[in-house]
Design an enzyme around this catalytic site. Structure first.
Site, PDB file in Angstrom:
ATOM      1  N   CYS A 220       0.996  -1.201   0.132  1.00  0.00           N
ATOM      2  CA  CYS A 220      -0.189   0.087   0.276  1.00  0.00           C
ATOM      3  C   CYS A 220       1.018   1.410  -0.488  1.00  0.00           C
ATOM      4  O   CYS A 220       0.322   1.914  -0.040  1.00  0.00           O
ATOM      5  CB  CYS A 220      -0.954   0.300   1.028  1.00  0.00           C
ATOM      6  SG  CYS A 220      -1.299  -1.473   1.321  1.00  0.00           S
TER       7      CYS A 220
ATOM      8  N   HIS B 216      -2.857   8.607   5.387  1.00  0.00           N
ATOM      9  CA  HIS B 216      -3.230   7.033   5.016  1.00  0.00           C
ATOM     10  C   HIS B 216      -4.111   6.873   5.373  1.00  0.00           C
ATOM     11  O   HIS B 216      -4.734   6.484   4.408  1.00  0.00           O
ATOM     12  CB  HIS B 216      -1.677   5.954   5.498  1.00  0.00           C
ATOM     13  CG  HIS B 216      -1.973   4.672   4.438  1.00  0.00           C
ATOM     14  ND1 HIS B 216      -1.945   4.809   3.404  1.00  0.00           N
ATOM     15  CD2 HIS B 216      -1.962   3.413   5.377  1.00  0.00           C
ATOM     16  CE1 HIS B 216      -1.769   3.357   3.358  1.00  0.00           C
ATOM     17  NE2 HIS B 216      -2.068   2.662   4.199  1.00  0.00           N
TER      18      HIS B 216
ATOM     19  N   GLU C 244      -0.470   6.427  12.308  1.00  0.00           N
ATOM     20  CA  GLU C 244      -0.944   7.463  12.277  1.00  0.00           C
ATOM     21  C   GLU C 244      -0.278   9.257  12.899  1.00  0.00           C
ATOM     22  O   GLU C 244       0.171  10.203  12.755  1.00  0.00           O
ATOM     23  CB  GLU C 244      -1.425   7.624  11.026  1.00  0.00           C
ATOM     24  CG  GLU C 244      -0.676   9.002  10.565  1.00  0.00           C
ATOM     25  CD  GLU C 244      -1.291   8.773   8.658  1.00  0.00           C
ATOM     26  OE1 GLU C 244      -2.355   7.790   8.295  1.00  0.00           O
ATOM     27  OE2 GLU C 244      -1.366   9.397   7.918  1.00  0.00           O
TER      28      GLU C 244
ATOM     29  N   LYS D  84     -10.011   8.465   2.079  1.00  0.00           N
ATOM     30  CA  LYS D  84     -10.151   6.839   2.007  1.00  0.00           C
ATOM     31  C   LYS D  84     -11.759   6.096   1.910  1.00  0.00           C
ATOM     32  O   LYS D  84     -12.603   5.520   1.765  1.00  0.00           O
ATOM     33  CB  LYS D  84      -9.063   5.190   2.622  1.00  0.00           C
ATOM     34  CG  LYS D  84      -7.800   5.832   2.087  1.00  0.00           C
ATOM     35  CD  LYS D  84      -7.034   4.661   2.894  1.00  0.00           C
ATOM     36  CE  LYS D  84      -5.162   5.109   2.160  1.00  0.00           C
ATOM     37  NZ  LYS D  84      -4.900   5.566   2.016  1.00  0.00           N
TER      38      LYS D  84
ATOM     39  N   HIS E 217      -9.699   2.083  -0.280  1.00  0.00           N
ATOM     40  CA  HIS E 217      -8.446   1.723  -0.045  1.00  0.00           C
ATOM     41  C   HIS E 217      -7.293   1.183  -1.498  1.00  0.00           C
ATOM     42  O   HIS E 217      -8.422  -0.148  -1.709  1.00  0.00           O
ATOM     43  CB  HIS E 217      -8.049   0.647   1.120  1.00  0.00           C
ATOM     44  CG  HIS E 217      -6.490   0.772   0.995  1.00  0.00           C
ATOM     45  ND1 HIS E 217      -5.662   1.739   0.589  1.00  0.00           N
ATOM     46  CD2 HIS E 217      -5.303   0.275   2.328  1.00  0.00           C
ATOM     47  CE1 HIS E 217      -4.120   1.263   0.951  1.00  0.00           C
ATOM     48  NE2 HIS E 217      -4.329   0.698   2.217  1.00  0.00           N
TER      49      HIS E 217
ATOM     50  N   PHE F 246       1.770  -3.039   4.681  1.00  0.00           N
ATOM     51  CA  PHE F 246       2.284  -4.638   5.158  1.00  0.00           C
ATOM     52  C   PHE F 246       3.909  -4.942   5.570  1.00  0.00           C
ATOM     53  O   PHE F 246       4.159  -3.527   4.155  1.00  0.00           O
ATOM     54  CB  PHE F 246       1.711  -5.824   4.599  1.00  0.00           C
ATOM     55  CG  PHE F 246       0.277  -5.805   4.470  1.00  0.00           C
ATOM     56  CD1 PHE F 246      -0.432  -5.672   5.523  1.00  0.00           C
ATOM     57  CD2 PHE F 246      -0.311  -7.615   3.815  1.00  0.00           C
ATOM     58  CE1 PHE F 246      -1.481  -5.769   5.711  1.00  0.00           C
ATOM     59  CE2 PHE F 246      -1.525  -7.047   4.319  1.00  0.00           C
ATOM     60  CZ  PHE F 246      -2.425  -6.591   5.298  1.00  0.00           C
TER      61      PHE F 246
END
Lengths: 276, 398
Positions: free
Chosen positions: B153, B286, B297, B315, B320, B379
Site C-alpha cells: 500500500c 494514509h 498515524e 479513503k 483503499h 504490510f
C-alpha cells in the site's frame, strides 16, 4: 560503470546452503532445471523460523549467512538497523500462498480463511519477515520486474549508499518456479531454470580481505559481450556469489560475465578483490 | 540523488471509483461523493463484507491493443491523461525513447489471470506485477528506466521516490510514476480474514469505524527536472521536493504503535525537501479506517507537527486502492495546492479520542498552503512520506 563493495554472501541453491559448491558463473546454466533442496534452517543455526513460509525460511537463512560472513551481528542494533537497507527481487514467491488462500476458502468458506495466509500473497511480505527478524529499519524495497534484474537491484543499492541514506544494503533475489497451474500465464521472455535464493551484502568503504569489488555497466553494443560467458538474468545473483567465492579464496583474480536481459537491457559484470 | 536539481510534476491522470479524470475525481471529492457499492468484479455473496469501491465499466477502458488484465486497463488511461496534460507527444524516431521511463507501484499486480485460473476460468492474459509496466512502457514508448515496485500500500509513494532518483541521477529526462491496483478476490478475502474490512462505510479517524473498504484505481504523474520542463515550454503543476522511507521491523501486518518508523519517514522527507516542518500546511493521511493504522498515524503526526497539523483521508470516498492509493493521493495534494481547497474525510460522525489530530471532517476546508505531505504505509512495516510544493513560476519556492 557502477561499482559496489560486496562484503557478505548467503546462498541457498540446488547445491544446498553456502557458496562452496557453486559452479563458476559460466557453468551455472549447466545445472539445467534444478530445484531448491529441502533444508532445515535449524541445521545451520537459524532457529525459530518454522512459522514462516518455505521461501521466507530460506530467505532468512541466506540473509543471516550474508550478515554472518560480513562479520555483522544480528539482530541489528537500532542505530545500525536504521542505516541498513533491504532490496528484494521476487516475482513468483506469492503464487503458492494465492493457491493456499483459495484452497482454504474452498475448505472452510470465504469468511474463515486462515488470516496468516493473506500477508504472504503480498509480494513484500518476504522482505517484511526479513526486516523483523534482523531488525532492518532502513529503506525496504521489493522489486518485481518480469525479468529479474540484478542490475536494477544493484543500482538501487548503489544509489542508497551514494546518497548516504544507508551504510549497508542487503540485496536478495528469490528465484523460484511458478506453480504449474500458473505457468502459461506468467511472463515467458526468459524463464528461470535454476531455483535459488541469494543474499548479497554491500557496504560503503569496506576493503577487507573478504570483500570483493563488483562493477557493471549497461551495454548497447553486444560485441562487448563476445569474450565473456553469457548468463540468464535469474542466475545473476548466483554468478556474483560464485565469483565472490572464487576471489576470496584466490582461485581467480577476476571474473567477467554478461547478463542477457532483452527488454531489460544487457549488462556486463566484472568482479575483483576489493583490495586490489 | 546526488544531483539535487528541482523535480517538477508536469502531468497527472487518475482513474478512480468516483471519476475517470483528475477534474471529475477532484469535484467528486469536494462534493463528498462515495464510491462504495456492492462488489461486481467477482461473486461476493458469501463474504461477510460485500461492499467495495469499484471503477465502473473497466471492460471499456481497453486502449491496449492486445488482451490485457484489469490493472493494465485501469492504468493506461491514467498514464495517457498524465502525458497529455504534460504536453508530451512521444514520437518514435524523433524522441530518444530511452530517456522516458516508468515506475509502477502495485500491491497485487495483474492478478486477474491467477484468480481466473483458480476459479476454474480460462485466462488469456499474462499475470504478475511486472507485466503492467511492460505493457504501459510498450504502449507509450517509455523505453528508459522501468521499475515495478511491490511494496503493497506504499508502492505509489515508492514509485514516485524512485522516479525522483532516476531524474536526479540523470538516467532519464521524463519519468512516469504510477500506482495501480484492481479489485481482487484474493485481497478482498484476505482483508476479510484479517477482520480489517468495514461492512458499511469507511470512516477514517471516526470513533466507531469498523475498518477499511477495498477500492481500485490508478494514478499517474509525469515528473521531470525543472530545467527540462521549462526548456520544452511545459507548465509545471507542482514541485516534488522530498521523500522519506523506512521500515518498522515490528509486525508483518500491524504498524508499530510507537510510530517510530513513520516519524523517521516524515522527518526524512521534510529534510530532503529543505523546509521547516511548520511550513507543511496539510498532510494527506494514509488514514485507512483501521484503528491500528489511524492511531499510529495520529501519534506520528502529533510527534512531528504537534497540535498544528491539519489532515484528512480520502479513503472514505474511494476506498483503499492499495498500490494506487498514494499515487492518487499525491495528485489530490497537487489539486489542493492549486485550488486552495483541502479535501475532507467523509463519513465522520465522532472523532476517535485516541486520534488527537485536526481532521477535516465532512466538508472541504478553504486554506491556501505552499507545502503538503502525503503519507502511505504498508504490510511489512513500510513507511513512506513525500513532500509536494506549490509551483510558482515567477516566484519559485526554493
Amino acid at each position: 560503470m557502477y561499482s559496489l563493495t560486496l562484503a557478505g554472501v548467503g546462498v541457498v541453491s540446488p547445491a544446498g546452503v553456502g557458496t562452496e559448491f557453486l559452479p563458476r558463473p559460466a557453468d551455472i546454466a549447466t545445472w539445467g532445471q534444478a530445484r531448491l533442496p529441502d533444508i532445515d534452517p535449524a541445521s545451520y543455526g537459524w532457529d525459530g523460523l518454522k512459522r514462516l513460509s518455505r521461501v521466507a525460511r530460506y530467505g532468512s537463512v541466506v540473509v543471516g549467512e550474508a550478515f554472518r560472513s560480513a562479520g555483522i551481528q544480528v539482530p541489528l542494533q537500532p542505530d545500525i538497523g536504521r542505516r541498513t537497507g533491504l532490496i528484494v527481487c521476487t516475482n513468483h514467491s506469492n503464487l503458492e500462498p494465492i493457491i493456499s488462500i483459495y484452497q482454504d476458502a474452498l475448505q472452510y468458506g470465504v469468511n474463515h480463511v486462515n488470516p496468516s495466509l493473506f500477508p504472504e500473497t503480498v509480494m513484500n511480505a518476504f522482505a517484511g519477515h526479513l526486516s523483523i527478524l534482523f531488525q532492518i529499519q532502513g529503506t525496504n524495497v521489493t522489486l518485481s520486474d518480469t525479468i529479474p534484474s540484478a542490475a536494477s537491484a544493484f543500482l538501487y543499492a548503489r544509489d542508497l549508499l551514494a546518497a548516504g541514506m544507508t551504510d549497508t544494503v542487503i540485496c536478495c533475489m528469490v528465484t523460484v518456479q511458478p506453480p504449474s497451474i500458473f505457468e502459461h500465464v506468467t511472463h515467458k521472455e526468459q524463464s528461470s531454470e535454476v531455483e535459488s535464493i541469494v543474499a548479497l551484502l554491500f557496504r560503503k568503504g569496506v576493503e577487507a580481505e573478504t570483500s570483493t569489488l563488483l562493477k557493471w555497466k549497461e551495454i548497447t553494443n553486444l560485441s562487448e559481450m563476445n569474450e565473456v560467458p553469457i548468463i540468464r538474468p535469474s542466475d545473476a545473483f548466483l554468478a556474483v556469489a560464485s565469483a565472490h567465492q572464487g576471489l576470496i579464496h584466490r582461485k581467480t583474480c577476476e571474473e567477467q560475465w554478461g547478463v542477457s536481459g532483452r527488454s531489460n537491457g544487457y549488462h556486463l559484470f566484472s568482479m575483483t578483490s576489493a583490495q586490489e | 540523488m546526488s544531483n539535487q536539481e528541482n523535480i517538477v510534476i508536469t502531468g497527472m491522470g487518475v482513474v478512480t471509483p468516483i471519476g475517470s479524470t483528475v477534474e471529475s475525481t477532484w469535484r467528486a471529492l469536494l462534493n463528498g461523493d462515495c464510491g462504495a457499492k456492492e462488489i461486481r468484479a467477482f461473486n461476493s455473496s458469501e463474504h461477510a463484507c460485500k461492499m467495495g469501491c469499484e471503477v465502473d465499466e473497466v471492460e471499456h477502458l481497453s486502449i491496449y491493443p492486445e488482451p490485457a488484465g484489469r490493472a493494465t486497463r485501469l492504468l493506461l488511461p491514467a498514464v495517457e491523461n498524465a502525458l497529455y496534460i504534460a504536453g508530451l507527444r512521444i514520437e518514435p524516431g524523433k524522441d530518444d525513447l530511452n530517456r522516458y521511463g516508468i515506475c509502477v507501484g502495485t500491491t497485487m499486480g495483474e492478478i486477474t489471470p491467477f484468480e481466473d485460473l483458480m476459479a476454474g476460468r480460462r485466462s488469456e492474459y499474462v499475470g504478475g506485477p511486472g507485466i503492467i509496466a511492460i505493457q504501459a512502457a510498450d504502449y507509450f514508448g517509455l523505453n528508459g528506466p522501468r521499475w515495478t515496485i511491490t511494496n503493497a500500500c506504499a508502492a505509489g509513494n515508492m514509485a514516485i521516490s524512485r522516479a525522483v532518483d532516476e531524474l536526479r541521477a540523470g538516467r532519464a529526462d521524463v519519468m512516469v510514476a504510477a500506482g495501480v491496483d484492481a479489485m481482487s478476490w484474493v485481497a478482498f478475502t484476505g482483508f476479510v480474514s484479517l477482520r480489517a474490512m468495514t461492512p458499511d462505510l469507511c470512516r477514517p479517524f471516526d470513533a466507531e469505524r469498523k475498518g477499511l473498504m477495498l477500492g481500485e484505481g490508478a494514478g499517474a504523474l509525469v515528473l521531470e527536472r525543472e530545467s527540462d520542463a521549462r526548456r520544452r515550454g511545459a507548465e509545471p503543476l507542482a514541485r516534488l521536493l522530498g521523500y522519506g522511507l523506512s521500515s518498522d521491523a515490528h509486525h508483518i501486518t500491524q504498524p508499530d504503535p510507537s510510530a517510530a518508523g513513520s516519524i523517521r519517514a516524515m522527518e526524512a522527507a521534510i529534510k530532503m525537501a529543505g523546509i521547516d516542518k511548520e511550513q507543511i500546511g496539510y498532510v494527506s493521511a494514509h488514514g485507512t479506517g483501521t484503528p491500528a493504522n489511524d492511531r499510529m498515524e495520529s501519534v506520528a503526526l502529533r510527534h512531528v507537527f504537534g497540535d498544528n497539523v491539519i489532515t484528512s483521508s480520502i479513503k472514505g470516498h474511494i476506498g483503499h486502492t492499495l498500490g494506487a492509493a498514494s499515487a492518487i493521493e499525491a495528485i489530490i495534494c497537487i489539486k489542493a495546492l492549486e485550488t486552495g481547497w483541502l479535501p475532507q474525510t467523509i463519513n465522520m460522525r465522532r472523532q476517535d479520542a485516541d486520534c488527537r489530530i485536526r481532521v477535516i471532517a465532512n466538508e472541504p476546508l478553504a486554506k491556501r498552503t505552499d507545502y503538503i505531505m502525503s503519507n502511505a504505509y504498508a504490510f511489512g512495516g513500510i513507511n513512506s512520506s513525500i513532500v509536494i510544493g506549490r509551483y510558482e513560476r515567477d516566484n519559485p519556492i526554493e
